[in-house]
Design a protein around this motif. Sequence first.
Motif, PDB file in Angstrom:
ATOM      1  N   GLU A   1      97.504  18.756  40.393  1.00 48.19           N
ATOM      2  CA  GLU A   1      98.646  18.792  39.688  1.00 48.19           C
ATOM      3  C   GLU A   1      99.308  16.966  39.211  1.00 48.19           C
ATOM      4  OE1 GLU A   1     101.260  21.835  39.734  1.00 48.19           O
ATOM      5  OE2 GLU A   1      99.791  23.595  39.656  1.00 48.19           O
ATOM      6  N   ALA A   2     100.374  17.504  38.328  1.00 50.72           N
ATOM      7  CA  ALA A   2     100.986  16.121  37.997  1.00 50.72           C
ATOM      8  C   ALA A   2     101.853  15.604  39.687  1.00 50.72           C
ATOM      9  CB  ALA A   2     102.208  16.498  37.459  1.00 50.72           C
ATOM     10  N   PRO A   3     101.362  14.285  39.916  1.00 53.55           N
ATOM     11  CA  PRO A   3     102.265  13.621  41.218  1.00 53.55           C
ATOM     12  C   PRO A   3     103.958  14.159  41.244  1.00 53.55           C
ATOM     13  CG  PRO A   3     101.031  11.854  40.083  1.00 53.55           C
ATOM     14  CD  PRO A   3     100.888  13.259  38.542  1.00 53.55           C
TER      15      PRO A   3
ATOM     16  N   VAL B   1     108.907  -4.497  45.795  1.00 51.76           N
ATOM     17  CA  VAL B   1     108.363  -3.170  46.300  1.00 51.76           C
ATOM     18  C   VAL B   1     108.673  -2.523  44.330  1.00 51.76           C
ATOM     19  CG1 VAL B   1     109.411  -1.559  47.876  1.00 51.76           C
ATOM     20  CG2 VAL B   1     106.693  -1.211  47.509  1.00 51.76           C
ATOM     21  N   ILE B   2     106.715  -2.986  44.261  1.00 50.01           N
ATOM     22  CA  ILE B   2     106.501  -1.773  42.626  1.00 50.01           C
ATOM     23  C   ILE B   2     105.744  -0.147  43.341  1.00 50.01           C
ATOM     24  CG2 ILE B   2     105.536  -1.800  40.147  1.00 50.01           C
ATOM     25  CD1 ILE B   2     106.899  -4.370  40.797  1.00 50.01           C
ATOM     26  N   THR B   3     106.373   0.828  43.392  1.00 47.75           N
ATOM     27  CA  THR B   3     105.167   2.046  43.818  1.00 47.75           C
ATOM     28  C   THR B   3     104.588   2.566  42.191  1.00 47.75           C
ATOM     29  OG1 THR B   3     106.600   2.561  45.730  1.00 47.75           O
ATOM     30  CG2 THR B   3     105.572   3.657  44.325  1.00 47.75           C
ATOM     31  N   VAL B   4     103.607   2.004  42.323  1.00 40.95           N
ATOM     32  CA  VAL B   4     102.863   2.260  40.751  1.00 40.95           C
ATOM     33  C   VAL B   4     102.297   4.067  41.487  1.00 40.95           C
ATOM     34  CG1 VAL B   4     101.482   2.092  39.438  1.00 40.95           C
ATOM     35  CG2 VAL B   4     102.098  -0.302  40.561  1.00 40.95           C
ATOM     36  N   VAL B   5     101.968   5.223  40.323  1.00 35.03           N
ATOM     37  CA  VAL B   5     101.701   6.239  40.280  1.00 35.03           C
ATOM     38  C   VAL B   5     100.696   6.005  39.147  1.00 35.03           C
ATOM     39  CG1 VAL B   5     102.381   8.598  40.724  1.00 35.03           C
ATOM     40  CG2 VAL B   5     104.079   6.930  41.582  1.00 35.03           C
ATOM     41  N   THR B   6     100.098   7.194  39.166  1.00 35.82           N
ATOM     42  CA  THR B   6      98.765   7.771  38.760  1.00 35.82           C
ATOM     43  C   THR B   6      99.115   8.795  38.625  1.00 35.82           C
ATOM     44  OG1 THR B   6      96.869   6.957  39.032  1.00 35.82           O
ATOM     45  CG2 THR B   6      97.941   5.024  38.106  1.00 35.82           C
TER      46      THR B   6
ATOM     47  N   THR C   1     119.170   9.297  40.008  1.00 34.87           N
ATOM     48  CA  THR C   1     118.800   9.719  40.457  1.00 34.87           C
ATOM     49  C   THR C   1     117.447   9.817  39.852  1.00 34.87           C
ATOM     50  OG1 THR C   1     120.378  10.875  42.309  1.00 34.87           O
ATOM     51  CG2 THR C   1     118.296  11.700  42.147  1.00 34.87           C
ATOM     52  N   ILE C   2     115.856   9.248  39.558  1.00 28.00           N
ATOM     53  CA  ILE C   2     115.107   9.038  38.929  1.00 28.00           C
ATOM     54  C   ILE C   2     113.799  10.169  38.779  1.00 28.00           C
ATOM     55  CG2 ILE C   2     113.747   8.234  37.118  1.00 28.00           C
ATOM     56  CD1 ILE C   2     116.139   5.707  38.060  1.00 28.00           C
ATOM     57  N   ALA C   3     113.373  11.488  38.556  1.00 29.43           N
ATOM     58  CA  ALA C   3     111.912  11.433  38.501  1.00 29.43           C
ATOM     59  C   ALA C   3     111.345  10.958  37.448  1.00 29.43           C
ATOM     60  CB  ALA C   3     112.132  12.989  38.379  1.00 29.43           C
ATOM     61  N   LEU C   4     109.707  11.036  37.924  1.00 31.66           N
ATOM     62  CA  LEU C   4     108.912  10.714  36.270  1.00 31.66           C
ATOM     63  C   LEU C   4     107.959  12.124  36.095  1.00 31.66           C
ATOM     64  CD1 LEU C   4     107.188   7.268  37.537  1.00 31.66           C
ATOM     65  CD2 LEU C   4     109.713   7.368  36.571  1.00 31.66           C
ATOM     66  N   ASP C   5     107.604  12.042  34.747  1.00 36.33           N
ATOM     67  CA  ASP C   5     107.041  12.813  34.432  1.00 36.33           C
ATOM     68  C   ASP C   5     105.678  12.135  33.650  1.00 36.33           C
ATOM     69  OD1 ASP C   5     105.671  14.817  32.807  1.00 36.33           O
ATOM     70  OD2 ASP C   5     107.298  15.787  32.489  1.00 36.33           O
ATOM     71  N   LEU C   6     104.772  11.837  34.710  1.00 30.81           N
ATOM     72  CA  LEU C   6     103.533  10.986  34.034  1.00 30.81           C
ATOM     73  C   LEU C   6     102.424  11.671  32.835  1.00 30.81           C
ATOM     74  CD1 LEU C   6     101.871   9.545  37.144  1.00 30.81           C
ATOM     75  CD2 LEU C   6     103.618   8.578  35.582  1.00 30.81           C
ATOM     76  N   PRO C   7     102.366  12.981  32.762  1.00 27.33           N
ATOM     77  CA  PRO C   7     101.436  13.671  31.162  1.00 27.33           C
ATOM     78  C   PRO C   7     102.213  13.048  29.978  1.00 27.33           C
ATOM     79  CG  PRO C   7     101.767  15.648  33.631  1.00 27.33           C
ATOM     80  CD  PRO C   7     102.280  14.199  34.210  1.00 27.33           C
ATOM     81  N   ALA C   8     103.479  13.549  30.304  1.00 24.69           N
ATOM     82  CA  ALA C   8     104.322  13.656  29.118  1.00 24.69           C
ATOM     83  C   ALA C   8     104.846  12.080  28.504  1.00 24.69           C
ATOM     84  CB  ALA C   8     105.762  14.214  29.606  1.00 24.69           C
ATOM     85  N   ALA C   9     104.454  11.202  30.079  1.00 23.12           N
ATOM     86  CA  ALA C   9     105.518   9.681  29.676  1.00 23.12           C
ATOM     87  C   ALA C   9     106.571   9.955  29.329  1.00 23.12           C
ATOM     88  CB  ALA C   9     104.353   8.914  29.068  1.00 23.12           C
ATOM     89  N   ARG C  10     107.430  10.823  30.431  1.00 26.39           N
ATOM     90  CA  ARG C  10     108.440  10.972  30.494  1.00 26.39           C
ATOM     91  C   ARG C  10     109.353  10.076  31.450  1.00 26.39           C
ATOM     92  NH1 ARG C  10     109.530  17.288  28.121  1.00 26.39           N
ATOM     93  NH2 ARG C  10     108.936  17.975  30.840  1.00 26.39           N
TER      94      ARG C  10
END
Length: 356
Positions: free
Chosen positions: A117-119, A218-223, A327-336
Motif C-alpha cells: 500500500e501507499a507509503p 537531509v532530504i528524505t526521498v519516498v517513492t 505538520t505535513i503528510a505526503l500522499d504519493l498516489p494522489a500527488a498531494r
Amino acid sequence: MTFPTFVSTELDPRARGKELGAARRAAVAANFAGYADLFAAAGARASRVRAWGERALDSSAAWAPRLAEEIAGIASGAGLEPWQVAVVNARTEILAAVDATGEGECSTSVVLPEDGEAPRTVQTWDWHDHLRDAPMLWELEPFPGHVVRTFTETGALAKIGVNTAGLGIHFNLLRHRSDHDAIGVPVHLIARRILDEAATVEEAAALARSATVSASTVITVVTARAAASIEISPAGVAVVPSGPDGVLQHCNHFLDPALAEEERHSSDRPTTYERLRHLNAHVTELSAADPTTRARAMLSHAPGSAPVCAHPDLTQPIHQRWETLATIALDLPAARLRVHRGGPCRVAEETWQVFQ
C-alpha cells in the motif's frame, strides 16, 4: 487556520518567478525582512548577508541556471533585488556561516507497508516563531505534464513536496563540522531540482551529489516502493535506506556512520536523539493509514519527554525560539500534501489542509 496557496500558470522560469513575486509581493518582502532580523540576531552584519546572498546567486546560476532565473523573476515581481531572494533560498547556508546554534527543528517518519500500500509519511516542521507566516503551498509545472506541489517559505523555491512522477520529499536540517561560509548551492534548490527532475531515489541522490554545498541537510526521498534519507554535507553525501521492515525515521543528526563522526548536533541540539527514540517507540501508530493517527503519534512535549511538538520560549531572543509551525503528510498516489498549520497537539481530522 490554513496556509496561503498559489498555482503558477507560467512554464518559463523567469516568468513563473515574476508571476509568483507579483502575486505575493508583500509576503516575499516580509520573509526577507524576517530573515534579515534573524541573521542580525545571530550576529551577521547586513553587508555580509548581502555578500552571501550574491554568492548564493552565483552558485545557483552555475548549478541550476533555470532556478537562478526563477529567483531573479521572483525578485522582479516582488520589487526586490535578486540577492535578497537568494538570501531567503540560502538561509540554511547563511545560518551555517554564522555558526548559529539552538534547540528545535524537524522530525520525519516514513513507513513502507509490507502489503504494497501507499507509503505512510509525516513530519513536523519546526522553525523560528517570528517566521510563522512565511510558509505557503505552491503548485508549479516546471516541465510540460510534470507537476510539483511544495510546502515552502514564500520566495524559497521548494522544501517539502511531491511530484506527479510518484516521488515525494521530506526535509530536515543537519549540522556538520565541514559546514563553512563560502556559500555553495542552497540546499533548498537541491530539493527543488529533485522535485523537478527525479522519479527515483537513485536520480535524487545523483542530483544531490552533483551540487557543491557549504551547509548540511537531509532530504528524505519516498517513492511507492523505496525510501532513503539523502544526507548532504560539504564532506560528502550519504544515502541511508529504510530498514528491512520498511521504516525510515530521521531527526537532526546524521545516521551515516562516517558522516556522524563529525556531527554537530550531538552537542548543539542533543534533543534530536530523544526525538528519534520517540519515533522509534511509536512505529505502530506511525504505520497507520490515517494521517491524523500518524500526526498524533508525534505528540510529545518537553520537559520530561522528547520535544517533538515544539512551543517557543518567549523569554529567549528570536534566534533561540522554536515552534512547530506545520505538520505535513505526503500522499504519493494522489500527488498531494496534507498540511496542518501548527503542531501535532492541535491536529484533528478537520484541521488538515489538502493541497492537490
